[in-house]
Scaffold this active site. Structure first.
Site, short mmCIF file in Angstrom:
data_model
loop_
_atom_site.label_atom_id
_atom_site.label_comp_id
_atom_site.label_asym_id
_atom_site.label_seq_id
_atom_site.Cartn_x
_atom_site.Cartn_y
_atom_site.Cartn_z
N GLU A 166 35.44 38.49 41.33
CA GLU A 166 34.53 37.35 41.30
C GLU A 166 35.23 36.00 41.44
OE1 GLU A 166 32.19 40.65 39.36
OE2 GLU A 166 34.29 40.01 39.45
N GLU A 218 32.09 46.67 37.47
CA GLU A 218 31.40 46.52 36.19
C GLU A 218 30.45 47.68 35.92
OE1 GLU A 218 30.94 41.90 35.21
OE2 GLU A 218 30.30 42.37 37.24
#
Length: 790
Positions: free
Chosen positions: A663, A643
């Site tokens: 995740e 990210e």
């Protein structure tokens, strides 16, 4: 109407039972939650007055309430627990049900289950239903650390309809960041808002709480199932002492639900036709004449924090379905985890604390015991018994769950009553349409206190929680005090803090409230946007107009915890503020990882978690990155590391680099921009696959899909990023900066021509900039430009 006139499918309560044991008293047996519930279930079956074997054989459905140790994902069972609580209890009493249900958490669950399965019986979808629940918290806490502790672990085969925790809208990361996770603090907010509405002083309100609960203690003292059968005076209940310490203003320990209990209760539902077949005496039949189930808006969406209108609506509707009013009710049990839910219903119906009928049939949660989610099963059982003793009378049970969030109501009577459907769904739609205040998640500026509480720990530490309204636009916010700030605690300790002016400021770790901007600046001095000489978790290197920032946690694969995030945030603040820095490179120390994302070991340690307002690494939530940032990806860019790379303008990766939003593999989501940015950068199907499976992309794949600008040999990512930075530095920093600005301004304009013709004031600034003049002059003079960034 006589029982003979009723539809055979009319539901009735045919049996009720309760069980309890207290530590260190005769007969104490260290019963598990399963055993306590089974004891109560046996009692309910026996209470029918019909041969137990026949009743047991008729039960086709069992439903259980959750224990505290199974009410939240993080809850633990130190003595072990059943993995199928309803079937464990059923097995103890010889029931072999076709259906087993584990209800959601919340004090409303016993009455909700009765309402639900009574309707199911009326519809003919089930025959006889055994509902039960229990808590053994006293035993669990006593023996959790004991070498001779019992083992309550059970494995039971069979289907289970596990409805989950039911916590949607009740638990919020934002509220948790401000310390609003415990029930006393949440209910204290309602309490103080009500006190202000009534214009009562602290002393007057405390006296009212004492007067409300003094009669409850007398009922509990006479109840053989009570956990604390002690009669106390109103003054004793609200006067702080060593045994009655303050919990959260205005609560002392004696007036909050008592969770240390060993209690179980059960209710057996069946139909009139089945009761006749089983030979259950008519004297045992108790009808659910009225019922309703409604849910309040979530905490921050409630227009008035001093009351619970949805709960009142549920109570009114249950009485309406029964065709009676509150004045016609002989017995009342109002859920009393705290005073607020009792006051809420009492206010609406004009019930006084000394109403001769009483407001509890058990003694209430602070004194009888707050048997977790199952308290109201005891209230129902007692109400049924009282209704049988006074044929034709009516008993009201109000069951509350969450933060005055869910309310289930029931009206019980021996008077033959046909089943009547309620209009809860219609009323819920009305509630859901109510106007709600707008919330400011990040609150800044002067404000007024709407409600508050001050939590007090055993060591005397005090923490204030304030819900307020911003003066600028009226938006509601939640905030807390800083542990070093005594000025705001003094304000919250005045006779009436509500309506007082306060000052709030937002940070990555949440909103903080104090008495003035000056006090806020003293508590949180603004750190100059200048690079520090030394950081603990990152390295910075400045060379000419280039800044290199290195995440220096190689032992943790350069994963980030709050302190590292804060340092990165500060470094990038300094970079964007420094006119002499034109390009930045972000990389990770070592050759294993650029960044493995969030430090999961730290996250799981229980220590405070936060992310700067500018996001992960100080980058992912910045609305503007006005100067170029290059990610030099060496090794893994996983989860939050990926990210970060997505948030950078340019990415240079060595051939060992791997990119993934991993995740989902640890039960999280790519919430720092991954689920937003990746689908905008990659083909949608590929982005979906990466997000949903954690698929990794090699450096070559990432470059082919446009995620990476350049790929270098192993160990050369930083060198490649420096080369790319040099190419940017060869151009005008003013042109680079304004190019980024115009791209940002036009990114949201869907029509190409509209975007092309969009006028940016930055273009006017460019035309009169020194760099524009220098560039044209140097071109005409056939020399290298000397950029000034102005």
């Amino acid at each position: 109407m006589t029982p003979d006139d009723l539809d055979p499918r009319t539901p009735i309560v045919a049996g009720v039972g309760q069980s309890a044991e207290r530590l260190d008293e005769p007969g104490y047996r260290r019963r598990s939650p399963v055993e306590l519930a089974a004891d109560a279930a046996r009692a309910a079956i026996a209470d029918t007055g019909s041969p137990s074997r026949e009743v047991v054989a008729a039960i086709d459905t069992v439903a259980g309430t959750r224990q505290f140790e199974n009410s939240m994902p993080m809850a633990r069972a130190p003595l072990g627990r059943s993995d199928n609580f309803p079937r464990s209890v059923a097995g103890r009493v010889g029931v072999t049900p076709r259906r087993a249900v584990l209800e959601v958490a919340g004090g409303q669950s016993p009455q909700h289950l009765v309402n639900e399965f009574a309707a199911a019986i009326a519809a003919g979808s089930c025959g006889s239903v055994l509902i039960f629940g229990s808590e053994a918290i006293s035993t669990i806490e006593r023996y959790a650390g004991d070498e001779s502790k019992p083992d309550f672990t059970e494995h039971v085969d069979g289907d289970l309809e596990d409805r989950g925790y039911g916590l949607h809208g009740l638990v919020s990361m934002h509220q948790a960041a401000h310390g609003l996770t415990d029930a006393p603090s949440q209910y204290a907010l309602f309490e103080n808002a009500r006190r202000a509405r009534l214009k009562q002083s602290r002393e007057e309100y405390a006296a009212a709480i004492g007067a409300l609960f003094e009669p409850f203690t007398r009922v509990a003292a006479a109840n053989p199932y009570a956990a604390a059968p002690i009669e106390r005076s109103a003054a004793e209940l609200v006067t702080p002492s060593a045994a009655n310490r303050p919990i959260a203003d205005p609560y002392t320990r004696y007036v909050v639900a008592r969770e240390k209990v060993n209690q179980g209760a059960a209710v057996l539902l069946t139909s009139v036709g089945e009761a006749r077949r089983l030979g259950i005496p008519r004297a045992k039949w108790v009808f659910l004449a009225g019922h309703a189930d409604l849910r309040e808006r979530d905490l921050m969406e409630r227009a008035d924090l001093s009351a619970g209108p949805a709960s009142v609506m549920a109570a009114r509707h249950a009485l309406e379905v029964a065709g009676i009013g509150m004045d016609d009710v002989a017995t009342i049990d109002l859920y009393s985890c705290f005073p607020a839910p009792v006051f809420n219903i009492a206010d609406a119906f004009g019930l006084a604390a000394d109403d001769p009928r009483g407001l509890t049939v058990t003694g209430g949660l602070p004194f009888f015991g707050g048997a977790g989610n199952n308290y109201s099963m005891h209230a129902i059982a007692t109400t049924v018994e009282l209704a049988r003793r006074s044929p034709g009378s009516y008993g009201f049970v109000g069951a509350n769950g969450g933060t005055m969030s869910k309310y289930s109501a029931g009206v019980y009577t021996t008077t033959p009553s046909p089943w009547r459907a309620d209009r809860s769904r219609e009323l819920q739609a009305e509630i859901d349409s109510w106007a709600a205040p707008v919330e400011a998640r990040q609150a800044d500026g002067w404000a007024t206190v709407e409600t508050y509480t001050v939590k007090q720990a055993r060591d005397g530490k005090r923490t204030g929680i304030v819900i307020g309204r911003l003066e600028s636009d009226g938006r509601r916010f939640i905030s807390r005090t800083d542990d070093r700030d005594f000025s705001i605690l003094a304000l919250l300790g005045t006779d009436e803090p509500i309506g007082k002016r306060v000052y709030v400021r937002s940070f990555g770790f949440g909103n903080r409230v104090t008495v003035s901007p000056e006090a806020m600046d003293a508590l949180f001095p603004v750190s100059p946007a200048v690079l520090r000489e030394r950081y603990e978790h990152i390295l910075v290197r400045r060379e000419g107009h280039l800044l290199e920032v290195t995440i220096n946690r190689p032992e943790a694969r350069n994963s980030l915890h709050p302190m590292a995030n804060d340092e990165l945030d500060h470094a990038f603040d300094a970079y964007f503020a420094d006119d002499d820095l034109w390009v930045a490179i972000l990389t990770g120390a070592g050759d294993k990882a650029f960044s493995a994302g969030n430090d999961l070991i730290y996250s799981g340690s229980g220590q405070p978690m936060w992310v700067p307002k500018n996001g992960f690494a100080g980058l992912t939530s910045r609305r503007s990155l006005p100067k170029p940032v290059i990610a030099a990806v060496n090794g893994f860019a996983m989860g939050g590391g990926c990210e970060i790379a997505l948030a950078c303008h340019l990415v240079v990766a060595d051939e060992t680099a791997r990119f993934a939003l991993s995740e989902v593999k640890v039960g999280l989501i790519a919430g720092a921009g991954g689920v937003v940015r990746l689908p905008r950068m990659l083909p949608p199907k590929l982005a979906n696959e990466m997000i949903l499976t954690g698929r990794r992309l090699t450096a070559a794949e990432a470059q082919a899909y446009g995620l990476v600008n350049r790929v270098t040999p192993a160990g050369r990512a930083l060198a490649g990023a420096r080369e790319l930075a040099a190419e940017i530095l060869d151009g005008s920093p003013t042109s680079v900066r304004i190019s980024l600005q115009v791209m940002e301004e036009t990114r949201g304009i869907p029509d190409v021509v509209d975007a092309v013709t969009h006028h940016s004031p930055a273009l006017d600034d460019l035309m009169v900039s020194e760099d524009a003049i220098e560039g044209l002059t140097a071109f005409a003079q056939k020399r290298k430009p000397r950029w000034r960034n102005r």
